[in-house]
Design an enzyme around this catalytic site. Sequence first.
Site, mmCIF file in Angstrom:
data_model
loop_
_atom_site.group_PDB
_atom_site.id
_atom_site.type_symbol
_atom_site.label_atom_id
_atom_site.label_comp_id
_atom_site.label_asym_id
_atom_site.label_seq_id
_atom_site.Cartn_x
_atom_site.Cartn_y
_atom_site.Cartn_z
ATOM 1 N N LYS A 196 -10.782 -7.375 7.017
ATOM 2 C CA LYS A 196 -11.586 -7.628 8.215
ATOM 3 C C LYS A 196 -11.494 -6.420 9.128
ATOM 4 O O LYS A 196 -10.465 -5.751 9.182
ATOM 5 C CB LYS A 196 -11.117 -8.894 8.940
ATOM 6 C CG LYS A 196 -9.724 -8.791 9.533
ATOM 7 C CD LYS A 196 -9.394 -9.981 10.394
ATOM 8 C CE LYS A 196 -7.916 -10.106 10.688
ATOM 9 N NZ LYS A 196 -7.460 -9.457 11.903
ATOM 10 N N HIS A 206 0.822 -1.214 0.000
ATOM 11 C CA HIS A 206 0.000 0.000 0.000
ATOM 12 C C HIS A 206 0.850 1.256 0.000
ATOM 13 O O HIS A 206 0.549 2.230 -0.671
ATOM 14 C CB HIS A 206 -0.955 0.001 1.197
ATOM 15 C CG HIS A 206 -2.301 -0.494 0.828
ATOM 16 N ND1 HIS A 206 -2.553 -1.819 0.588
ATOM 17 C CD2 HIS A 206 -3.470 0.163 0.608
ATOM 18 C CE1 HIS A 206 -3.817 -1.961 0.248
ATOM 19 N NE2 HIS A 206 -4.395 -0.775 0.251
#
Lengths: 279, 182
Positions: free
Chosen positions: B101, B36
């Site tokens: 999650k 990222h």
Amino acid sequence: MKNIPVESIIQEVKKACIDSNCVLRKDISLALRRAHRRETGRAREIVGELILNSKIAKKEMMPICQDTGITCVFVEIGDNVHITGGYLNEAINEGVARGYRDGFLRKSIVEDPLFRKNTRNNTPAIIHTEIVKGTGLRIRIMPKGGGAENMSRVKNFSPNSTVAPIEEFIIETVRLAGANACPPVIVGVGIGGTMDYAGVLAKKAFFRAIGSANEKPFYDKLEKTILEKINQTCIGPQGLGGKTTALAVFIEPYPCHIASLPVAVNMSCHATRTKEIIL
Amino acid sequence: MKRIQAPLTKETINSLKAGDLVLISGTIYTARDAAHKKLDEMVFKGMPLPFELKGAVIYYVGPSPAKPGKPIGSAGPTTSSRMDSLTPALLKAGLKGMIGKGRRSKEVRSAIRRHKAVYFAATGGAGALLGKRIKECDLIAFFELGTEAVYKLRVEDFPAVVINDCHGNDLYEQVGGIKCYD
């Protein structure tokens, strides 16, 4: 004096890393089955998925969870044990490296916390060593994943504190962790010692089997009370609602300074993985 | 249970509601913390990305190594919130779906709504089961990151639940108030 060659330590540690990561603990497996009977709807489906997941992992000897953790190792070595052919810590790290390589486990360790270059063999392990009387060598392995670990907390209470705010701190930790810690969780609590030692106690607590009683009746009752309150939050499996937020709460108390009352809450998920080696 | 295809179309995204159970098939890309950081830098500098971001689904996962003859090892989701600060820029650049999650930040939730995207959760801790739904896995960028590299995955019936839909609903918020005992 008993001689223990490093090669047997390496082999046993390697095997323990692979087994603990691929085969779900029996007590946890039973606790999941109980949760499955209790739950309905989405919560029941999620617990069912976790049960099925553990069956696939065992059958194919693949990790229960891809996060095969940082390898925490607790050693108790008798004062009449002689390690031959090398050094204890090097043998443990070699066993970890071989286990993670040959078991196709994920290598999740970076060599510096700020520069973050992967060591590519999951070492170094975190090794806690205690010298005990006798000729035994006990090595307990606990691969600990990052998701739940990150949601853990330590707090220093006033020594005059009652039990109620400590209870609230533990429950609040579970609430703040929410879905991040992959509920149903197992909660390890260290009370006493020092700030750092409370954390070690909290982690060691995960070796206890679900359903086993705390040796101290007061703490046994407290564990049950807190577990019930955690499950009344209805956070549920994966934080999507349900009766099973935690499978167990384990508390380890320890003597401490007159001025201190540290409390560490270590979070762990259903994939709490431990293995004991006796040599 | 809805069957959907990745990359996501506008119609698919529009049809999804928080709480929907979906089975995702098609192509998705892995990217977690380290990837990222790199992707975000590339977007910031206007450099071409290693994959087409428009309509793409990113899966926050660092899989365990594949055994011989298998495409991948265990591959369950990691905690999404660690990607929060780097996500709005990717959504602005065309990212449409994320699988992970746990809760997202307020900034990410509003960016999901603004850019008409969707956030799914997969079952954390079900890595073996989820790994079996991944049929192909190709390393496409940042080889040096190991498990954190970007992999192109072909998934079949990959199970997930819609947490944040493009209409502003949030499943964690919705279930937050429920009672599980009478």
